[in-house]
Scaffold this motif. Structure first.
Motif, mmCIF file in Angstrom:
data_model
loop_
_atom_site.group_PDB
_atom_site.id
_atom_site.type_symbol
_atom_site.label_atom_id
_atom_site.label_comp_id
_atom_site.label_asym_id
_atom_site.label_seq_id
_atom_site.Cartn_x
_atom_site.Cartn_y
_atom_site.Cartn_z
ATOM 1 N N VAL A 65 -2.788 10.197 -2.514
ATOM 2 C CA VAL A 65 -2.829 10.614 -1.176
ATOM 3 C C VAL A 65 -2.555 11.738 -0.946
ATOM 4 O O VAL A 65 -1.735 12.429 -0.998
ATOM 5 C CB VAL A 65 -1.899 9.594 -0.322
ATOM 6 C CG1 VAL A 65 -2.075 9.761 1.037
ATOM 7 C CG2 VAL A 65 -1.927 8.167 -0.388
ATOM 8 N N GLN A 118 0.636 4.131 -2.947
ATOM 9 C CA GLN A 118 0.541 5.450 -2.420
ATOM 10 C C GLN A 118 1.653 6.645 -3.157
ATOM 11 O O GLN A 118 1.244 7.643 -3.520
ATOM 12 C CB GLN A 118 0.346 5.634 -0.858
ATOM 13 C CG GLN A 118 -0.781 5.226 -0.392
ATOM 14 C CD GLN A 118 -0.579 5.225 1.408
ATOM 15 O OE1 GLN A 118 0.228 5.378 1.621
ATOM 16 N NE2 GLN A 118 -1.833 5.131 1.846
ATOM 17 N N ASN A 119 2.704 5.933 -2.837
ATOM 18 C CA ASN A 119 3.877 6.759 -3.690
ATOM 19 C C ASN A 119 3.895 6.777 -5.186
ATOM 20 O O ASN A 119 4.055 7.577 -5.649
ATOM 21 C CB ASN A 119 5.284 6.184 -3.014
ATOM 22 C CG ASN A 119 6.314 6.961 -3.284
ATOM 23 O OD1 ASN A 119 6.195 8.435 -3.277
ATOM 24 N ND2 ASN A 119 7.642 6.421 -3.566
ATOM 25 N N LEU A 140 0.931 -0.991 -0.147
ATOM 26 C CA LEU A 140 0.162 -0.091 -0.133
ATOM 27 C C LEU A 140 0.875 1.193 -0.071
ATOM 28 O O LEU A 140 0.541 2.241 -0.658
ATOM 29 C CB LEU A 140 -1.029 -0.128 1.282
ATOM 30 C CG LEU A 140 -2.270 -1.164 1.228
ATOM 31 C CD1 LEU A 140 -2.803 -1.061 2.443
ATOM 32 C CD2 LEU A 140 -2.983 -0.715 0.066
ATOM 33 N N HIS A 141 1.977 1.205 0.586
ATOM 34 C CA HIS A 141 2.881 2.449 0.729
ATOM 35 C C HIS A 141 3.566 2.723 -0.773
ATOM 36 O O HIS A 141 3.598 3.680 -1.192
ATOM 37 C CB HIS A 141 3.842 2.304 1.634
ATOM 38 C CG HIS A 141 4.851 3.235 1.992
ATOM 39 N ND1 HIS A 141 6.066 3.650 1.392
ATOM 40 C CD2 HIS A 141 4.639 4.373 2.602
ATOM 41 C CE1 HIS A 141 6.473 4.723 1.453
ATOM 42 N NE2 HIS A 141 5.736 5.422 2.376
#
Length: 91
Positions: free
Chosen positions: A27, A21-22, A17-18
């Motif tokens: 986000v 998002q990046n 997920l990180h």
């Protein structure tokens, strides 16, 4: 807006997920969230002002010698005004 809280044993999912998002950039920052929340609080006032301003412009155009016809459901003389009056929501 929301939040996702993962337990420590979901480290692989958290890493995926990180990365997303990046990579996607979907986000919002805390400042963006604050701006959206602030804007939502006053939305009803802006919509009421937009409606009043639109009606004032249409009334001005209706009486202008340079305009042949004005089609705006908010005007009583426009076809469809009854439907508009019935379906609009006024608090």
């Amino acid at each position: 807006m929301g939040a996702l809280i993962l337990w420590p044993n979901h480290a692989l999912l958290a890493a995926k997920l990180h990365f997303l998002q990046n990579a996607i950039g979907a986000v919002p920052s805390p400042h963006d969230c604050w701006l959206a929340q602030r804007g939502a609080k006053m939305l009803h006032l802006r919509m009421k002002a937009y409606g009043s301003n639109a009606l004032a412009v249409m009334q001005t155009l209706k009486h202008s010698p340079h305009v042949e016809d004005v089609i705006y459901p908010g005007l009583h003389c426009t076809r469809g005004h009854d439907t508009w009056e019935y379906t609009r929501e006024e608090p």
